[in-house]
Enzyme design. Sequence first.
Site, PDB file in Angstrom:
ATOM      1  N   LYS A  31      22.822  -0.526   3.493  1.00 36.38           N
ATOM      2  CA  LYS A  31      21.416  -0.141   3.664  1.00 36.38           C
ATOM      3  C   LYS A  31      20.956  -0.310   5.107  1.00 36.38           C
ATOM      4  CE  LYS A  31      19.862  -3.058   0.614  1.00 36.38           C
ATOM      5  NZ  LYS A  31      21.161  -3.598   0.187  1.00 36.38           N
ATOM      6  N   THR A  32      21.229  -1.484   5.661  1.00 35.78           N
ATOM      7  CA  THR A  32      20.776  -1.750   7.022  1.00 35.78           C
ATOM      8  C   THR A  32      21.520  -0.855   8.005  1.00 35.78           C
ATOM      9  OG1 THR A  32      20.279  -4.025   6.403  1.00 35.78           O
ATOM     10  CG2 THR A  32      20.485  -3.558   8.753  1.00 35.78           C
ATOM     11  N   ASP A  37      13.136  -2.189   6.353  1.00 40.14           N
ATOM     12  CA  ASP A  37      14.278  -2.829   5.686  1.00 40.14           C
ATOM     13  C   ASP A  37      13.746  -3.958   4.794  1.00 40.14           C
ATOM     14  OD1 ASP A  37      16.860  -3.336   4.964  1.00 40.14           O
ATOM     15  OD2 ASP A  37      17.570  -3.962   6.940  1.00 40.14           O
ATOM     16  N   GLU A  38      14.519  -4.375   3.817  1.00 37.49           N
ATOM     17  CA  GLU A  38      14.132  -5.466   2.904  1.00 37.49           C
ATOM     18  C   GLU A  38      12.764  -5.188   2.288  1.00 37.49           C
ATOM     19  OE1 GLU A  38      16.309  -7.795   2.327  1.00 37.49           O
ATOM     20  OE2 GLU A  38      17.546  -8.015   4.118  1.00 37.49           O
ATOM     21  N   GLN A  84      17.423  -8.664  -4.708  1.00 32.51           N
ATOM     22  CA  GLN A  84      17.347  -9.612  -3.599  1.00 32.51           C
ATOM     23  C   GLN A  84      15.902  -9.963  -3.247  1.00 32.51           C
ATOM     24  OE1 GLN A  84      20.372  -9.221  -0.374  1.00 32.51           O
ATOM     25  NE2 GLN A  84      20.787  -7.257  -1.329  1.00 32.51           N
ATOM     26  N   ARG A 114      26.608 -12.936   0.725  1.00 36.39           N
ATOM     27  CA  ARG A 114      26.723 -13.032   2.191  1.00 36.39           C
ATOM     28  C   ARG A 114      28.181 -13.095   2.632  1.00 36.39           C
ATOM     29  NH1 ARG A 114      23.180 -10.391   3.045  1.00 36.39           N
ATOM     30  NH2 ARG A 114      23.110 -10.240   0.803  1.00 36.39           N
TER      31      ARG A 114
HETATM   32  P1  ATP Z   1      22.176  -6.462   2.350  1.00 39.50           P
HETATM   33  O1  ATP Z   1      21.661  -6.007   1.020  1.00 39.50           O
HETATM   34  O2  ATP Z   1      22.892  -7.749   2.231  1.00 39.50           O
HETATM   35  O3  ATP Z   1      21.139  -6.421   3.410  1.00 39.50           O
HETATM   36  P2  ATP Z   1      23.152  -3.922   3.294  1.00 39.50           P
HETATM   37  O4  ATP Z   1      23.091  -2.991   2.137  1.00 39.50           O
HETATM   38  O5  ATP Z   1      22.079  -3.841   4.283  1.00 39.50           O
HETATM   39  O6  ATP Z   1      23.320  -5.404   2.743  1.00 39.50           O
HETATM   40  P3  ATP Z   1      24.913  -3.631   5.531  1.00 39.50           P
HETATM   41  O7  ATP Z   1      24.670  -4.955   6.130  1.00 39.50           O
HETATM   42  O8  ATP Z   1      24.287  -2.446   6.144  1.00 39.50           O
HETATM   43  O9  ATP Z   1      24.554  -3.694   3.971  1.00 39.50           O
HETATM   44  O10 ATP Z   1      26.460  -3.345   5.407  1.00 39.50           O
HETATM   45  C1  ATP Z   1      27.381  -4.317   4.905  1.00 39.50           C
HETATM   46  C2  ATP Z   1      28.675  -4.254   5.672  1.00 39.50           C
HETATM   47  O11 ATP Z   1      29.394  -3.074   5.331  1.00 39.50           O
HETATM   48  C3  ATP Z   1      28.477  -4.204   7.168  1.00 39.50           C
HETATM   49  O12 ATP Z   1      29.496  -4.932   7.783  1.00 39.50           O
HETATM   50  C4  ATP Z   1      28.617  -2.726   7.477  1.00 39.50           C
HETATM   51  O13 ATP Z   1      29.012  -2.504   8.792  1.00 39.50           O
HETATM   52  C5  ATP Z   1      29.687  -2.317   6.493  1.00 39.50           C
HETATM   53  N1  ATP Z   1      29.624  -0.893   6.112  1.00 39.50           N
HETATM   54  C6  ATP Z   1      28.576  -0.226   5.606  1.00 39.50           C
HETATM   55  N2  ATP Z   1      28.879   1.064   5.363  1.00 39.50           N
HETATM   56  C7  ATP Z   1      30.167   1.227   5.726  1.00 39.50           C
HETATM   57  C8  ATP Z   1      31.079   2.358   5.711  1.00 39.50           C
HETATM   58  N3  ATP Z   1      30.717   3.551   5.271  1.00 39.50           N
HETATM   59  N4  ATP Z   1      32.323   2.120   6.156  1.00 39.50           N
HETATM   60  C9  ATP Z   1      32.713   0.910   6.590  1.00 39.50           C
HETATM   61  N5  ATP Z   1      31.907  -0.167   6.637  1.00 39.50           N
HETATM   62  C10 ATP Z   1      30.653  -0.021   6.199  1.00 39.50           C
HETATM   63 MG    MG Z   2      20.619  -5.258   4.923  1.00 38.09          MG
END
Ligand code: ATP
Ligand code: MG
Length: 752
Positions: A32-33, A216-217, A256, A603
Amino acid sequence: MNLLEHLNPEQLAAVTLPNQPALILAGAGSGKTRVLTTRIAWLIQTGNVSPQGVLAVTFTNKAAREMTTRLAAMMPINTRGMWIGTFHGLCNRLLRAHFRDAGLPQLFQILDTQDQLSAVKRVLAGMNADTDKFPPKQVQYFINDAKEEGQRAKDVPIHDDMSRRYAEFFAAYDEQCQREGVVDFPELLLRSYELLSKNQILREHYQRRFSHILVDEFQDTNRLQYRWLKLLAGSAEAAAQGREPNVVLAVGDDDQSIYAFRGANVGNMADFERDFKVQNVIRLEQNYRSFGNILNTANALISNNTNRLGKNLWTDAGEGEPVRVYEAATDGYEAHWIAEEVKSLVAEGHMRSDIAVLYRSNAQSRVIEHALFSQGIAYRVYGGLRFFERQEVKHALAYLRLLANADDDGAFLRVVNFPTRGIGARSIEQLQDAARAAGCSLSAAVPMLSGKAGASLGNFARLIEGLREQTRELMLPEVIEHMLERSGLMAHYRAEREGADRLENLSELINAGAAFIQEADGVIESGDLAAFLAHAALEAGDNQAAEGKDAVQMMTIHAAKGLEFHAVFVTGIEEGLFPHEQSVMQNDGLEEERRLMYVAITRARTRLYLSFTQQRLLHGQTRYNVPSRFLDELPAELLKWLTPRMQGRGQGAYGASASAQSWGGGYGSSAAAGSGTASSSAAAAASASFGAGKTSERGGGWRIGQSVQHAKFGQGVIVSAEGSGSDARLQINFGRAGMKWLALEYAKLTAV
Ligand code: ATP
Ligand code: MG
């Protein structure tokens, strides 16, 4: 276009969405981020928006910095002037830029939670309120809740004497803040919301400016934050003026949502869908962060919650390592074990900064810090030690606040007689009366006093005035240094026997000033000192140890949201601590704790450690623990027990491994763990304590000396214990019924 290279099809669709409102609803680690950040870069790169036209909101200062860094890495733009930050940070910026329109002094100060409480206390004292009937903390909550609902004192519904009183306190408190030129955290938001809603020109200016708003969040936004966003999005106004509406992208995960206690409202997701007529709800289901065992542990845990929007998360990363579970005799051993594990992780070549130690309560950090420190392992505490909240730092900041704003009564009271300069409570009372009568600030009232009070207070006023004169031309670090010397703070702590730490912290404040200037790189908007003080209030606790040093990351689970690490320790997984005892009583409290546990687990990328203790010293009390119900909710086949597995509550290894370390008292327990491995000393201690017969029996939390009730024998006191597992027996003195040995398994005791 290489920005889009490493995205899966759903992520790609989200990043390149046409200009429409959209909601990404997806689980932890699904990107997402990453999508949000990449979208900003993509929008800029494709000329859809200029860097100035973006408003991006995240939850912590750490996350905002991370986002800015990633953006800068993706494309050659200057991110400095961009509006990327937390709600509070962005509102602060808005109010500083338009302080006059907002009805604030240019150098308004921010009250942190503690300052706010003292401000409330002063209001209550001024109104002769009965603080038994109206506890200051309650009044503080009341005010903050109201503000978070967008209400002023006049808007608060009044249905009885009680609510009328509260509304009066609220009004008086706001008046006092206004007079002193200070704002609390919720005020930052409410004030900038009011600023924008009342001032059409400003509102339209920002509505035209921020054509892309990204959040975000989103699950942890509160009502007022949501209204603030809606106002800036200005859909209706855009339509009326024939403009394209601003594009809002909200990103979140209902699983979350962990800030309900601060007014976060998951319902904002549904409202957003409705209010913005969202056609695009994007779901991301592939998790890229964690290995299968970690992810499935998290999935299993959260499936115990009933209140969910429902999501599937999978990974193709493979199972990875099992989730490690560790039972420690005491918090000291738990900490020692963490230090040992960290050492071996580092020896395997992992960065310390890729290792996180998470805890439910700030109070848990001290013992762990101690263990890491004694092992020479660099660590950094986020949010915990709260550098800016230490007594000596707060004193120093109070002097700085007075330099910036003579009318800041909170700061005035804090240091008027610190270091002591013979200004008694009586003089201060006279001053407060004079100020109240004249409707002015304390420093403005000083000339009104005569006699001894007038003389001594006059000296203080001249000290501050002199400092202001002397520092006018100085750079921020020099201002701080000069103030520390002239105020007498340095001399005071030099003379104190235990003052060395405090002196160090005060020097650290000078460093903080220097680092602040460097980071801000000349973009500080209105006066170094005020900006620095705002920074101090906003960042309280961020950036503990030296920046840039490779250090183990320690923080509460709340502060870990959005972050990820190679290895994560989740500590203190005990009933009463996690889930927290207060939460269990609250509506949705337990589910929120479970979401918190879900955040903690997710995490971890590669290695996850879960630990709990049999006894821990918390808030000066020894607690005998029962392992958290959350541990029972994890699939047994994914776990690897590093200590003998417990056989259900009150039995087996668990009942047997009582320990006596904390009889030594205090945090010394962590020092006692200095020799051998934690588990072997724990075992040794356990047998020693049983032999000595003066320990705590761990079955179901029984301990020597505890009062119990038995169906037949009545009330008694546990005298000693022996055996373990199904052989465990307790010796109990039932008074009239005599001394008995009872098998723990059958005894059917209840605590008294
Ligand atoms: P959270 O809910 O904990 O905030 P999130 O959904 O925001 O998580 P991110 O932090 O954006 O998730 O991504 C999690 C990890 O996966 C990061 O290290 C990111 O770089 C990696 N990632 C995301 N998408 C891809 C992709 N398509 N290919 C490889 N790595 C990815
Ligand atoms: Mg995130």
